[in-house]
Design an enzyme around this catalytic site. Structure first.
Site, PDB file in Angstrom:
ATOM      1  N   HIS A 153       0.837  -1.216   0.000  1.00 23.56           N
ATOM      2  CA  HIS A 153       0.000   0.000   0.000  1.00 23.56           C
ATOM      3  C   HIS A 153       0.869   1.263   0.000  1.00 23.56           C
ATOM      4  O   HIS A 153       0.423   2.311   0.455  1.00 23.56           O
ATOM      5  CB  HIS A 153      -0.952   0.039   1.199  1.00 23.56           C
ATOM      6  CG  HIS A 153      -1.693  -1.238   1.441  1.00 23.56           C
ATOM      7  ND1 HIS A 153      -2.925  -1.508   0.899  1.00 23.56           N
ATOM      8  CD2 HIS A 153      -1.340  -2.346   2.144  1.00 23.56           C
ATOM      9  CE1 HIS A 153      -3.324  -2.719   1.264  1.00 23.56           C
ATOM     10  NE2 HIS A 153      -2.370  -3.253   2.021  1.00 23.56           N
ATOM     11  N   SER A 274      15.080  21.901 -15.777  1.00 25.40           N
ATOM     12  CA  SER A 274      13.915  22.714 -16.095  1.00 25.40           C
ATOM     13  C   SER A 274      14.401  24.053 -16.623  1.00 25.40           C
ATOM     14  O   SER A 274      15.429  24.565 -16.179  1.00 25.40           O
ATOM     15  CB  SER A 274      13.078  22.918 -14.831  1.00 25.40           C
ATOM     16  OG  SER A 274      12.314  24.096 -14.941  1.00 25.40           O
ATOM     17  N   LYS A 280      15.838  21.723 -10.445  1.00 22.99           N
ATOM     18  CA  LYS A 280      15.192  20.474 -10.852  1.00 22.99           C
ATOM     19  C   LYS A 280      16.130  19.519 -11.572  1.00 22.99           C
ATOM     20  O   LYS A 280      16.982  19.918 -12.352  1.00 22.99           O
ATOM     21  CB  LYS A 280      13.997  20.788 -11.779  1.00 22.99           C
ATOM     22  CG  LYS A 280      12.915  21.611 -11.147  1.00 22.99           C
ATOM     23  CD  LYS A 280      11.861  20.786 -10.441  1.00 22.99           C
ATOM     24  CE  LYS A 280      11.086  19.881 -11.347  1.00 22.99           C
ATOM     25  NZ  LYS A 280       9.800  20.422 -11.761  1.00 22.99           N
ATOM     26  N   GLU A 287       9.802   8.556 -16.866  1.00 21.50           N
ATOM     27  CA  GLU A 287       8.408   8.922 -17.134  1.00 21.50           C
ATOM     28  C   GLU A 287       7.982   8.482 -18.526  1.00 21.50           C
ATOM     29  O   GLU A 287       6.843   8.062 -18.746  1.00 21.50           O
ATOM     30  CB  GLU A 287       8.223  10.437 -16.991  1.00 21.50           C
ATOM     31  CG  GLU A 287       8.414  10.916 -15.555  1.00 21.50           C
ATOM     32  CD  GLU A 287       8.581  12.434 -15.497  1.00 21.50           C
ATOM     33  OE1 GLU A 287       7.565  13.129 -15.465  1.00 21.50           O
ATOM     34  OE2 GLU A 287       9.732  12.911 -15.494  1.00 21.50           O
TER      35      GLU A 287
END
Ligand code: ARG
Length: 455
Positions: A153, A274, A280, A287
């Protein structure tokens, strides 16, 4: 190619919707190989004279050399790679080229070419997955003792080792490779010689062409031979399953690379910055692997839906079989390469993983198990006692192994000092020696077995 029956050429849009050359030119190597096997058989059986067969075969080599040097021409008037190659052959050797298409049809030709292509694609994927497994094994061995929180979980559940976690993906890749291998073994019958749909009256030798192309034998039913695309669907289902696995690991990398987790630092090579937020380091490749899984699944769906309502034998809808397979293959190859690179180059923050494993009361199960084992307490009662110990640790703001013995004994007098031997995360993982468990010695044995080819 069918001008004898037609007074007019096709409308421009008809030509555009009909043409597959923009994508099936990718089959050119397979198309030449199939034609060479076919013409060798035509020569050997005397259907075509040995001189003509030799001339055609040499001509096909020159067409292949032309393609290799200049790429395949995209002549939209020549619908597909099969017509393209035949036209090129005629340019090279003249009218004798017209004998090549004896005793075959584009229907058995395309089924054969596409099967050959999918077979090559499977071999390519298998090699890439084997490389990915090697990367997993190397990193798993390095981290056979590195403690991290194991989750259910997405809550800290029990400590595990990073090596164990990485080896879970090694298992998935083994299954993926075996799915691809199954597909390859099942598809390996040659449709060439099924002709348009009904077979042919020429005395062809299908065993000969099948053997020349590396098939185990010829397909047994000509209608099935030209209309079967199971092999492409098998490839796509295997690719989808594999991409789901890669996507799950990609998702873990995305989570682990986030600041709240901080479990992994991706190398510069595998991060992007970024344009406005200088701090970043984005895990874009992970992804995209996650994203590509969706597209691969879409390709699988596309071909299944294309096939579902088609009567026997060939229908032109089947020309649409190739783009989804090509697309899925390209996406899968990129995804495997990207995950391999990320695994190879990632810096695992094992200090941080350990801290989180310790912070989450992840050894609560070990306390309960100790009560069962050492104090003869029934597990349900031990679970309850442990819950109170966790609450006490929370109230004191300490980890489970820092709760004073007096506090533990106040909860249950059967607890004694030996309990501290199981409350550390290292003791917890070391104790999980059951088959398939996370104990470092089990993980090392699993790695050794995988290296020895036992799994
Ligand atoms: N371009 C076609 C395909 O890819 C080749 C087979 C054409 N057969 C036919 N009967 N029109 O499927």
């Amino acid at each position: 190619m069918w001008g004898g029956r037609f007074a007019e050429g096709p409308a421009a849009v008809m030509r555009a919707i009909n043409a597959s050359i923009p994508f099936d030119k990718r089959l050119w190597r397979q198309d030449i190989a199939g034609s060479k096997a076919h013409v060798a058989m035509l020569g050997a059986t005397g259907i075509v004279s040995p001189e003509n067969a030799a001339a055609i075969s040499a001509g096909l080599d020159s067409v292949a050399a032309h393609y290799a040097a200049h790429g395949v021409d995209e002549d939209m008037a020549l619908e597909d790679i099969h017509m393209q190659s035949e036209a090129r052959l005629a340019e090279a050797i003249g009218p004798v080229a017209g004998r090549l298409h004896t005793a075959r049809s584009r229907n058995d030709q395309v089924a054969t070419d596409f099967k050959l292509w999918v077979r090559d694609a499977i071999d390519e994927v298998d090699a890439a997955l084997s490389g990915f497994q090697t990367a997993l094994l190397i990193r798993a061995e390095e981290h056979a003792d590195s403690v991290m929180p194991g989750f259910t979980h997405l809550q800290s559940a029990q400590p595990v080792t990073l090596g164990h976690h990485l080896m879970a993906y090694h298992e998935m890749m083994l299954r993926d490779r075996s799915r691809f291998a199954d597909a390859r073994a099942r598809m390996n019958l040659c449709p060439l010689g099924s002709a348009a749909l009904a077979g042919t009256g020429f005395p062809i030798d299908r065993e000969m062409t099948a053997a020349a192309l590396g098939f185990d034998g010829p397909t047994r039913n000509s209608l099935d031979g030209v209309s079967d695309r199971d092999f492409a669907i098998d490839y796509l289902t295997s690719a989808t399953q594999c991409s789901l696995h890669l996507s799950r690991l990609a998702e873990e990398f995305v989570l682990w690379a986030s600041q709240p987790f901080g479990f992994v630092a991706l190398s510069d090579q595998w991060s992007t910055g970024s344009s406005i937020m200088p701090q970043k380091r984005n895990p874009d490749a992970a992804e995209l692997v996650r994203g590509h899984a969706g597209r691969i699944l879409g390709c699988m769906t596309a071909l299944m839906v294309t096939m579902k309502g088609l009567p026997l034998a060939y229908s032109k809808d089947m020309q649409d079989d190739k783009p989804p397979v090509f697309e899925a293959h390209d996406l899968l190859a990129l995804s495997i390469a990207a995950m391999t690179g990320m695994v190879e180059s990632a810096t695992f923050r094992t200090d941080r993983m350990r801290k989180v494993a310790e912070a989450g009361f992840a050894t609560a199960t070990d306390l309960a198990d100790w009560l069962v084992r050492e104090a003869g307490v029934p597990f349900r009662e031990a679970h309850h006692i442990t819950g109170r110990a966790v609450a006490r640790a929370e109230a004191l703001g300490v980890m489970l192994d820092a709760v004073p013995l007096a506090d533990l004994q106040a909860i249950d007098p059967r607890i004694d000092a030996r309990v501290y031997g199981v409350l550390s995360v290292d003791a917890s993982v070391a104790s999980r020696t059951s088959l398939g468990g996370t104990a470092p010695l089990r993980v090392r044995a699993a790695i050794a077995a995988a290296r020895g080819g036992e799994t």
